[in-house]
Design a protein around this motif. Structure first.
Motif, PDB file in Angstrom:
ATOM      1  N   ILE A  92       0.851  -1.200   0.000  1.00 42.30           N
ATOM      2  CA  ILE A  92       0.000   0.000   0.000  1.00 42.30           C
ATOM      3  C   ILE A  92       0.884   1.247   0.000  1.00 42.30           C
ATOM      4  O   ILE A  92       0.676   2.164  -0.795  1.00 42.30           O
ATOM      5  N   ALA A  93       1.895   1.278   0.869  1.00 39.01           N
ATOM      6  CA  ALA A  93       2.795   2.432   0.956  1.00 39.01           C
ATOM      7  C   ALA A  93       3.601   2.620  -0.326  1.00 39.01           C
ATOM      8  O   ALA A  93       3.785   3.757  -0.789  1.00 39.01           O
ATOM      9  N   GLN A  94       4.074   1.523  -0.925  1.00 44.34           N
ATOM     10  CA  GLN A  94       4.850   1.611  -2.167  1.00 44.34           C
ATOM     11  C   GLN A  94       4.050   2.268  -3.288  1.00 44.34           C
ATOM     12  O   GLN A  94       4.623   2.876  -4.185  1.00 44.34           O
ATOM     13  N   ASN A  95       2.747   2.113  -3.248  1.00 47.70           N
ATOM     14  CA  ASN A  95       1.884   2.632  -4.306  1.00 47.70           C
ATOM     15  C   ASN A  95       1.185   3.939  -3.929  1.00 47.70           C
ATOM     16  O   ASN A  95       0.323   4.417  -4.658  1.00 47.70           O
ATOM     17  N   ASN A  96       1.555   4.493  -2.772  1.00 53.19           N
ATOM     18  CA  ASN A  96       1.010   5.781  -2.309  1.00 53.19           C
ATOM     19  C   ASN A  96      -0.514   5.816  -2.287  1.00 53.19           C
ATOM     20  O   ASN A  96      -1.133   6.765  -2.768  1.00 53.19           O
ATOM     21  N   VAL A  97      -1.106   4.748  -1.764  1.00 55.69           N
ATOM     22  CA  VAL A  97      -2.557   4.711  -1.591  1.00 55.69           C
ATOM     23  C   VAL A  97      -2.864   4.484  -0.118  1.00 55.69           C
ATOM     24  O   VAL A  97      -1.958   4.285   0.693  1.00 55.69           O
ATOM     25  N   LYS A  98      -4.152   4.532   0.230  1.00 54.68           N
ATOM     26  CA  LYS A  98      -4.525   4.433   1.642  1.00 54.68           C
ATOM     27  C   LYS A  98      -4.981   3.036   2.069  1.00 54.68           C
ATOM     28  O   LYS A  98      -4.806   2.649   3.209  1.00 54.68           O
ATOM     29  N   THR A  99      -5.591   2.291   1.132  1.00 59.26           N
ATOM     30  CA  THR A  99      -6.112   0.961   1.482  1.00 59.26           C
ATOM     31  C   THR A  99      -5.760  -0.045   0.392  1.00 59.26           C
ATOM     32  O   THR A  99      -5.444   0.324  -0.740  1.00 59.26           O
ATOM     33  N   ALA A 100      -5.890  -1.311   0.757  1.00 62.37           N
ATOM     34  CA  ALA A 100      -5.634  -2.377  -0.211  1.00 62.37           C
ATOM     35  C   ALA A 100      -6.649  -2.305  -1.361  1.00 62.37           C
ATOM     36  O   ALA A 100      -6.313  -2.614  -2.505  1.00 62.37           O
ATOM     37  N   GLU A 101      -7.871  -1.887  -1.066  1.00 61.38           N
ATOM     38  CA  GLU A 101      -8.886  -1.743  -2.122  1.00 61.38           C
ATOM     39  C   GLU A 101      -8.463  -0.726  -3.178  1.00 61.38           C
ATOM     40  O   GLU A 101      -8.781  -0.869  -4.354  1.00 61.38           O
ATOM     41  N   ASP A 102      -7.730   0.316  -2.744  1.00 55.80           N
ATOM     42  CA  ASP A 102      -7.261   1.343  -3.683  1.00 55.80           C
ATOM     43  C   ASP A 102      -6.304   0.760  -4.722  1.00 55.80           C
ATOM     44  O   ASP A 102      -6.104   1.353  -5.782  1.00 55.80           O
ATOM     45  N   LEU A 103      -5.699  -0.385  -4.419  1.00 54.23           N
ATOM     46  CA  LEU A 103      -4.738  -0.995  -5.335  1.00 54.23           C
ATOM     47  C   LEU A 103      -5.403  -1.658  -6.543  1.00 54.23           C
ATOM     48  O   LEU A 103      -4.744  -1.915  -7.546  1.00 54.23           O
ATOM     49  N   LEU A 104      -6.694  -1.925  -6.440  1.00 57.75           N
ATOM     50  CA  LEU A 104      -7.413  -2.580  -7.537  1.00 57.75           C
ATOM     51  C   LEU A 104      -7.277  -1.809  -8.846  1.00 57.75           C
ATOM     52  O   LEU A 104      -7.079  -2.398  -9.907  1.00 57.75           O
ATOM     53  N   GLU A 105      -7.334  -0.483  -8.765  1.00 58.45           N
ATOM     54  CA  GLU A 105      -7.258   0.304 -10.001  1.00 58.45           C
ATOM     55  C   GLU A 105      -5.870   0.254 -10.642  1.00 58.45           C
ATOM     56  O   GLU A 105      -5.724   0.564 -11.816  1.00 58.45           O
ATOM     57  N   PHE A 106      -4.859  -0.164  -9.893  1.00 62.12           N
ATOM     58  CA  PHE A 106      -3.511  -0.309 -10.441  1.00 62.12           C
ATOM     59  C   PHE A 106      -3.275  -1.693 -11.036  1.00 62.12           C
ATOM     60  O   PHE A 106      -2.238  -1.948 -11.637  1.00 62.12           O
ATOM     61  N   GLY A 107      -4.203  -2.620 -10.796  1.00 66.56           N
ATOM     62  CA  GLY A 107      -4.062  -3.968 -11.328  1.00 66.56           C
ATOM     63  C   GLY A 107      -3.683  -5.009 -10.288  1.00 66.56           C
ATOM     64  O   GLY A 107      -3.374  -6.147 -10.623  1.00 66.56           O
ATOM     65  N   TYR A 108      -3.695  -4.619  -9.012  1.00 64.64           N
ATOM     66  CA  TYR A 108      -3.447  -5.579  -7.932  1.00 64.64           C
ATOM     67  C   TYR A 108      -4.776  -6.203  -7.524  1.00 64.64           C
ATOM     68  O   TYR A 108      -5.829  -5.591  -7.658  1.00 64.64           O
ATOM     69  N   GLN A 133       4.837 -12.419 -11.142  1.00 63.28           N
ATOM     70  CA  GLN A 133       3.789 -11.769 -11.918  1.00 63.28           C
ATOM     71  C   GLN A 133       2.573 -12.669 -12.027  1.00 63.28           C
ATOM     72  O   GLN A 133       2.693 -13.875 -12.200  1.00 63.28           O
ATOM     73  N   GLY A 134       1.416 -12.058 -11.831  1.00 59.40           N
ATOM     74  CA  GLY A 134       0.166 -12.795 -11.869  1.00 59.40           C
ATOM     75  C   GLY A 134      -0.238 -13.410 -10.547  1.00 59.40           C
ATOM     76  O   GLY A 134      -1.344 -13.912 -10.404  1.00 59.40           O
ATOM     77  N   GLU A 135       0.657 -13.372  -9.544  1.00 59.78           N
ATOM     78  CA  GLU A 135       0.344 -13.982  -8.255  1.00 59.78           C
ATOM     79  C   GLU A 135      -0.689 -13.155  -7.483  1.00 59.78           C
ATOM     80  O   GLU A 135      -1.631 -13.693  -6.926  1.00 59.78           O
ATOM     81  N   TYR A 136      -0.476 -11.847  -7.404  1.00 59.99           N
ATOM     82  CA  TYR A 136      -1.405 -10.944  -6.723  1.00 59.99           C
ATOM     83  C   TYR A 136      -1.693  -9.704  -7.563  1.00 59.99           C
ATOM     84  O   TYR A 136      -2.167  -8.701  -7.046  1.00 59.99           O
TER      85      TYR A 136
END
Length: 169
Positions: A92-108, A133-136
């Motif tokens: 989450i910190a590496q991608n500068n977002v607040k929650t794990a849900e926010d990572l969905l738009e990046f492809g996580y 790659q493809g794991e998460y």
């Protein structure tokens, strides 16, 4: 046979390596100090363009014993839940977002359920986890690298483990 299936190949816009497939295996020592070797193998499958992938596997060896170092060798018995939370928080910190849900738009996906996988490398600064790659995440994001310093991991590190000379514990 290719001419029958693809009669207009020469007039198409596709590259000549469209039917190429190859696999490359590499290995390298990425750390060798203090009686610890961190070794990485990579397997790259080229299937043309976006279908290509690389898979990494790290192996850490305690040269004093000759044994492979696993998570259970360096972390306290009840480490898994805390380490999994630390992995999620770090991504989450590496991608500068607040929650794990926010990572969905990046492809996580499934980052909130990420689990330590024994695929880590050791060096004198800390431990780096790899998720292939493809794991998460979408394959286009490549390998997820999650580095930790020993001070970040200190609460879950075992005393007198094979990495104690680096971790100070």
């Amino acid at each position: 046979a290719a001419q029958v299936q693809f009669p207009d190949w020469e007039s198409s816009e596709d590259s000549e390596d469209y039917f190429s497939f190859y696999k490359t295996l590499n290995s390298q020592v990425i750390f060798d100090r203090g009686g610890i070797i961190s070794y990485q193998t990579s397997s790259m499958d080229f299937k043309g363009g976006a279908n290509s992938s690389t898979f990494y596997k790290n192996v850490n060896i305690d040269l004093k014993t000759g044994n492979v170092i696993t998570e259970k060798d360096i972390f306290i018995p009840e480490y898994k839940k805390l380490l999994n939370t630390m992995l999620t928080d770090k991504i989450i910190a590496q991608n500068n977002v607040k929650t794990a849900e926010d990572l969905l738009e990046f492809g996580y996906w499934g980052i909130e359920d990420i689990a330590a996988n024994n695929n880590f490398s050791i060096d004198d600064k800390g431990i780096t986890y790899l998720f292939n790659q493809g794991e998460y995440s979408a394959p286009s994001l490549g390998t997820i690298k999650v580095p930790f310093t020993y001070s970040e991991l200190y609460p879950i590190l075992k005393d007198n483990s094979p990495i104690s000379s680096f971790s100070g514990k």
